[in-house]
Structures are given as C-alpha cells and as structure tokens.
Motif scaffolding. Structure first.
Motif, PDB file in Angstrom:
ATOM      1  N   ILE A 160      71.798 -12.445  84.524  1.00  0.00           N
ATOM      2  CA  ILE A 160      72.793 -13.515  84.722  1.00  0.00           C
ATOM      3  C   ILE A 160      72.451 -14.719  83.835  1.00  0.00           C
ATOM      4  O   ILE A 160      71.285 -15.103  83.706  1.00  0.00           O
ATOM      5  N   ASP A 184      67.349 -16.177 101.153  1.00  0.00           N
ATOM      6  CA  ASP A 184      66.244 -16.079 100.185  1.00  0.00           C
ATOM      7  C   ASP A 184      65.901 -17.467  99.654  1.00  0.00           C
ATOM      8  O   ASP A 184      64.744 -17.867  99.593  1.00  0.00           O
ATOM      9  N   ALA A 211      74.233 -19.089  98.552  1.00  0.00           N
ATOM     10  CA  ALA A 211      75.214 -18.327  99.356  1.00  0.00           C
ATOM     11  C   ALA A 211      74.776 -18.422 100.809  1.00  0.00           C
ATOM     12  O   ALA A 211      74.954 -19.460 101.446  1.00  0.00           O
ATOM     13  N   THR A 257      68.784 -12.412  93.788  1.00  0.00           N
ATOM     14  CA  THR A 257      67.325 -12.371  93.924  1.00  0.00           C
ATOM     15  C   THR A 257      66.745 -11.232  93.091  1.00  0.00           C
ATOM     16  O   THR A 257      65.695 -11.378  92.463  1.00  0.00           O
ATOM     17  N   LEU A 281      85.119 -15.135  96.733  1.00  0.00           N
ATOM     18  CA  LEU A 281      83.935 -14.260  96.687  1.00  0.00           C
ATOM     19  C   LEU A 281      83.829 -13.358  97.911  1.00  0.00           C
ATOM     20  O   LEU A 281      82.918 -12.542  98.004  1.00  0.00           O
ATOM     21  N   ILE A 285      71.444 -24.378  91.137  1.00  0.00           N
ATOM     22  CA  ILE A 285      71.227 -23.025  91.691  1.00  0.00           C
ATOM     23  C   ILE A 285      72.312 -22.717  92.718  1.00  0.00           C
ATOM     24  O   ILE A 285      72.612 -23.559  93.569  1.00  0.00           O
TER      25      ILE A 285
HETATM   26  C1  LIG Z   1      63.830 -13.076 108.004  1.00  0.00           C
HETATM   27  C2  LIG Z   1      64.404 -12.426 106.776  1.00  0.00           C
HETATM   28  C3  LIG Z   1      64.571 -11.040 106.764  1.00  0.00           C
HETATM   29  C4  LIG Z   1      65.090 -10.422 105.632  1.00  0.00           C
HETATM   30  N1  LIG Z   1      65.257  -9.067 105.641  1.00  0.00           N
HETATM   31  C5  LIG Z   1      65.759  -8.437 104.552  1.00  0.00           C
HETATM   32  C6  LIG Z   1      65.922  -7.029 104.556  1.00  0.00           C
HETATM   33  O1  LIG Z   1      65.627  -6.341 105.519  1.00  0.00           O
HETATM   34  N2  LIG Z   1      66.446  -6.471 103.429  1.00  0.00           N
HETATM   35  C7  LIG Z   1      66.808  -7.208 102.340  1.00  0.00           C
HETATM   36  O2  LIG Z   1      67.300  -6.643 101.344  1.00  0.00           O
HETATM   37  N3  LIG Z   1      66.650  -8.540 102.325  1.00  0.00           N
HETATM   38  C8  LIG Z   1      66.144  -9.171 103.398  1.00  0.00           C
HETATM   39  N4  LIG Z   1      65.970 -10.535 103.376  1.00  0.00           N
HETATM   40  C9  LIG Z   1      66.315 -11.271 102.153  1.00  0.00           C
HETATM   41  C10 LIG Z   1      67.751 -11.820 102.110  1.00  0.00           C
HETATM   42  O3  LIG Z   1      68.300 -11.924 103.399  1.00  0.00           O
HETATM   43  C11 LIG Z   1      68.666 -10.951 101.238  1.00  0.00           C
HETATM   44  O4  LIG Z   1      68.147 -10.796  99.940  1.00  0.00           O
HETATM   45  C12 LIG Z   1      70.090 -11.528 101.151  1.00  0.00           C
HETATM   46  O5  LIG Z   1      70.936 -10.568 100.563  1.00  0.00           O
HETATM   47  C13 LIG Z   1      70.172 -12.818 100.355  1.00  0.00           C
HETATM   48  O6  LIG Z   1      71.513 -13.243 100.388  1.00  0.00           O
HETATM   49  P1  LIG Z   1      71.902 -14.793 100.561  1.00  0.00           P
HETATM   50  O7  LIG Z   1      73.377 -14.856 100.551  1.00  0.00           O
HETATM   51  O8  LIG Z   1      71.215 -15.387 101.732  1.00  0.00           O
HETATM   52  O9  LIG Z   1      71.290 -15.354  99.197  1.00  0.00           O
HETATM   53  P2  LIG Z   1      70.784 -16.826  98.845  1.00  0.00           P
HETATM   54  O10 LIG Z   1      69.469 -17.084  99.479  1.00  0.00           O
HETATM   55  O11 LIG Z   1      71.856 -17.829  99.060  1.00  0.00           O
HETATM   56  O12 LIG Z   1      70.591 -16.629  97.269  1.00  0.00           O
HETATM   57  C14 LIG Z   1      69.647 -15.729  96.769  1.00  0.00           C
HETATM   58  C15 LIG Z   1      69.664 -15.791  95.236  1.00  0.00           C
HETATM   59  O13 LIG Z   1      70.907 -15.291  94.733  1.00  0.00           O
HETATM   60  C16 LIG Z   1      71.575 -16.311  93.988  1.00  0.00           C
HETATM   61  N5  LIG Z   1      72.992 -16.184  94.280  1.00  0.00           N
HETATM   62  C17 LIG Z   1      73.573 -16.004  95.497  1.00  0.00           C
HETATM   63  N6  LIG Z   1      74.910 -15.850  95.353  1.00  0.00           N
HETATM   64  C18 LIG Z   1      75.168 -15.970  94.038  1.00  0.00           C
HETATM   65  C19 LIG Z   1      76.365 -15.913  93.259  1.00  0.00           C
HETATM   66  N7  LIG Z   1      77.567 -15.676  93.786  1.00  0.00           N
HETATM   67  N8  LIG Z   1      76.254 -16.072  91.912  1.00  0.00           N
HETATM   68  C20 LIG Z   1      75.046 -16.295  91.337  1.00  0.00           C
HETATM   69  N9  LIG Z   1      73.885 -16.329  92.014  1.00  0.00           N
HETATM   70  C21 LIG Z   1      73.953 -16.184  93.350  1.00  0.00           C
HETATM   71  C22 LIG Z   1      70.961 -17.629  94.440  1.00  0.00           C
HETATM   72  O14 LIG Z   1      71.052 -18.624  93.442  1.00  0.00           O
HETATM   73  C23 LIG Z   1      69.514 -17.204  94.695  1.00  0.00           C
HETATM   74  O15 LIG Z   1      68.818 -17.140  93.478  1.00  0.00           O
HETATM   75  C24 LIG Z   1      65.461 -11.194 104.498  1.00  0.00           C
HETATM   76  C25 LIG Z   1      65.299 -12.592 104.528  1.00  0.00           C
HETATM   77  C26 LIG Z   1      64.778 -13.203 105.652  1.00  0.00           C
HETATM   78  C27 LIG Z   1      64.633 -14.679 105.657  1.00  0.00           C
END
Ligand SMILES: Cc1cc2nc3c(=O)[nH]c(=O)nc-3n(C[C@H](O)[C@H](O)[C@H](O)COP(=O)(O)OP(=O)(O)OC[C@H]3O[C@@H](n4cnc5c(N)ncnc54)[C@H](O)[C@@H]3O)c2cc1C
Length: 292
Positions: free
Chosen positions: A153, A30, A26, A109, A54, A23
């Motif tokens: 994907i 999430d 990033a 996500t 990226l 998996i």
């Molecule tokens: C306290 C808290 C508050 C939040 N508030 C919000 C909010 O207000 N609004 C909102 O939209 N979201 C919110 N989120 C959710 C989250 O922050 C977002 O969805 C964020 O964009 C996830 O990005 P990440 O880089 O952390 O993803 P990750 O957690 O690293 O990955 C998420 C998913 O995407 C996949 N992925 C990531 N990058 C790639 C890639 N390059 N290629 C293929 N798959 C990939 C991963 O495998 C996983 O399945 C919140 C989360 C928390 C914990």
C-alpha cells in the motif's frame, strides 16, 4: 495528534493525499494496541470506521466484493455461503474484537497470523486500493502482502476491499493455537475446492514470513482427484496414499521459524494435521450437495 474524521470516502482520500503520514484507523484492534505499547506514535489518524463505502458486500457477474470496513461479526452474520471466511472470522479474538475488527485492518497489518488472509489467498483474491491522485488499482493478494507485516500500500492510498471469483465447491479454515478462543494462530490453513476449474487451493498462515500457497500439494491433489475419477464422480474414493502425500507436501511448503508461540517442528507437524483434516472434511462435503 490530529484525528481526522471524514464523512465520505472521497473526503478520506483527500485527507490521505494532503497528509500521507496520517494512519488509517478502522476497528483499532491492532492500531490501538501498538499505540498503547508505544510502538507507534502517529502525528495524525484518519478514522475510516464510519465510511459506508467501505462496508459493502456485493456479488455480481460471479465476482464477490468484500469492503475493507466489513467486520468479522458482519461476515459471520451475512456471508454464510462463504464457509471458510466465516470459520476464520469466527475464530478471531472475542465478540468485542469481532464487532470492531475488520478485514481491511487484517490486510493493513499484514501479519502472517492474520486469520482472514489465508482465506483470501485460497480464494485468489485481488486487493483493491484507491488514492485521490491515481485512482483505483487491484493487486493480487501475493503482490499486496510483501513480507511480515509489510504490504504494497502507498502512503496516500486506502484499502477499499478484496475481490475474488466466487468458487463452487467445499472448503474450510482451521487453525492451531494454545487454546480454543482468543488465540493467535500457531499455524492455520484454508483449503478450497474449485469444482469448475478442477483445482484445489491451499493457503497457510503463521508458518512463514507471509501467507504461503502450497502449490505442489495443490497440483498433487488435483491430479489425485483426476486419477480417482473424482471430479466427475464425487463419491469416488481417494486412496490413503494420496492423502498422506498431500499432507506431506503441505507441510513441506511451510517455512516455519521457532518463536514464543511454537517451534518450527511443531508448526510443520501442525500443517500436516490441518491438511489431513481439511482434506477429509472437503472429501466428505463433496459427497453432500450442501455447497451446490
Ligand atoms: C485481543 C485481540 C485478539 C485478536 N485476535 C485475533 C485473531 O484471533 N485473529 C486475527 O487475525 N487477528 C486478531 N487480532 C488482531 C486484529 O483484531 C485484526 O488484525 C483485525 O482484523 C484488525 O482490524 P481493525 O479494523 O481493528 O484494524 P485497525 O487496528 O484499525 O488497523 C490495522 C492496520 O490496518 C490499517 N488499515 C485499516 N483499515 C484500512 C484501510 N481501509 N485502508 C488502509 N489501511 C487500513 C491501519 O492503518 C493499521 O495499520 C486480535 C487483536 C486483539 C486486540
């Protein structure tokens, strides 16, 4: 659990080719939540957070490319010309989440509540995917987002970024939640005006199984602006009846459900209010030259 740490995108794609079950990680905002709650126990993780490929933001030939690894904090800092995207990014989580969370993660996500997603839908963005074996492909956002937390994907692919035609015109993103910060949207809306193509795009989040475009409302508003002569004279007023009908059509496009965050009726009302406000802001902005 194996943690794979590629140094380059090619290396990451090779790892995904060898271990499609691995998996991508990033920002982890999430993924780590799912792991901490025991909803996910991957046997391997590919850390894509350090891949410079990226984190690109490019504009060429009227096209914009936003790398999957670009964080919300970077968008707020470096993309002021893309106001709806900045507004959505600023509304995500807390500073810590915005420093780590990426647009690629929001796409990966695929939640209907993902705040970047209505903006990408309103921009009519394509999502760029790549695998070692099949190379690159681009999917329209609505083909990429297939359902609630479901995307198109393939297991051996990575999200490289999103690409869209740069629009000239005002726009906004707004959302409704139980409080002003750190909130998952109960309803969200992005409206963008495309002055060149004389279109208005409206996308809704958190009010259906995935992001929804309010197609009838869009056509209605474009026609209203034509009737009012407003495409040529941006100060020409638009009658209240057009705005009311627009807000009704936006609300009618929603497919909301009752859940812990809000009832379907409240969400539909929310769409009507968000649509009315977004239209008011856009009409005001059209009279000002700031977006020109
Ligand atoms: C306290 C808290 C508050 C939040 N508030 C919000 C909010 O207000 N609004 C909102 O939209 N979201 C919110 N989120 C959710 C989250 O922050 C977002 O969805 C964020 O964009 C996830 O990005 P990440 O880089 O952390 O993803 P990750 O957690 O690293 O990955 C998420 C998913 O995407 C996949 N992925 C990531 N990058 C790639 C890639 N390059 N290629 C293929 N798959 C990939 C991963 O495998 C996983 O399945 C919140 C989360 C928390 C914990």
């Amino acid at each position: 659990m194996d943690v794979l740490v590629p140094q380059t995108l090619d290396e990451a794609l090779a790892m995904k080719a060898n271990r499609p079950e691995a998996i991508a990680l990033a920002g982890g905002t999430d993924l780590m939540v799912d792991m901490n709650f025991g909803r996910l126990r991957p046997t391997a993780i590919v850390d894509v957070s350090r891949l410079s490929e990226l984190s690109a933001i490019r504009q060429e030939n009227g096209q914009v490319f936003l790398g999957a690894g670009v964080t919300y904090a970077t968008i707020v800092r470096e993309m002021p010309a893309f106001k709806p995207l900045v507004q959505a990014s600023r509304s995500v989580g807390s500073p810590q989440i915005r420093n780590r969370g990426t647009v690629g993660g929001n796409l990966g996500t695929g939640s209907p509540a993902g705040d970047a997603l209505p903006v990408l839908a309103a921009y009519d963005a394509d999502i760029v995917l790549r695998s070692q074996g099949r190379g690159e492909r681009s999917l329209p956002w609505q083909t990429f987002l297939t359902g609630p937390k479901k995307t198109a994907i393939a297991p051996d692919e990575l999200i490289i970024g999103a690409r869209w035609r740069k629009l000239r015109g005002p726009g906004s993103f707004s959302k409704i939640g139980t409080r002003n910060a750190m909130v998952i949207a109960v309803a969200s809306l992005c409206l963008v005006v495309d002055e060149e193509q004389r279109r208005v795009n409206v996308a809704l989040g958190s009010v259906g199984p995935t992001i929804i475009r309010a197609a009838q409302a869009e056509e209605h508003l474009a026609a209203a602006l034509t009737t009012a002569g407003s495409w040529d004279d941006r100060s020409a007023p638009l009658g209240d009846e057009w705005s009311d009908e627009f807000a009704e059509l936006v609300a009618a496009a929603a497919q909301p459900l009752d859940d812990v965050r809000g009832t379907a009726a409240y969400r539909r009302l929310g769409c009507r209010v968000l649509a009315r406000r977004a239209l008011g802001w856009a009409l005001n902005e059209r009279r000002l030259p700031s977006w020109l």
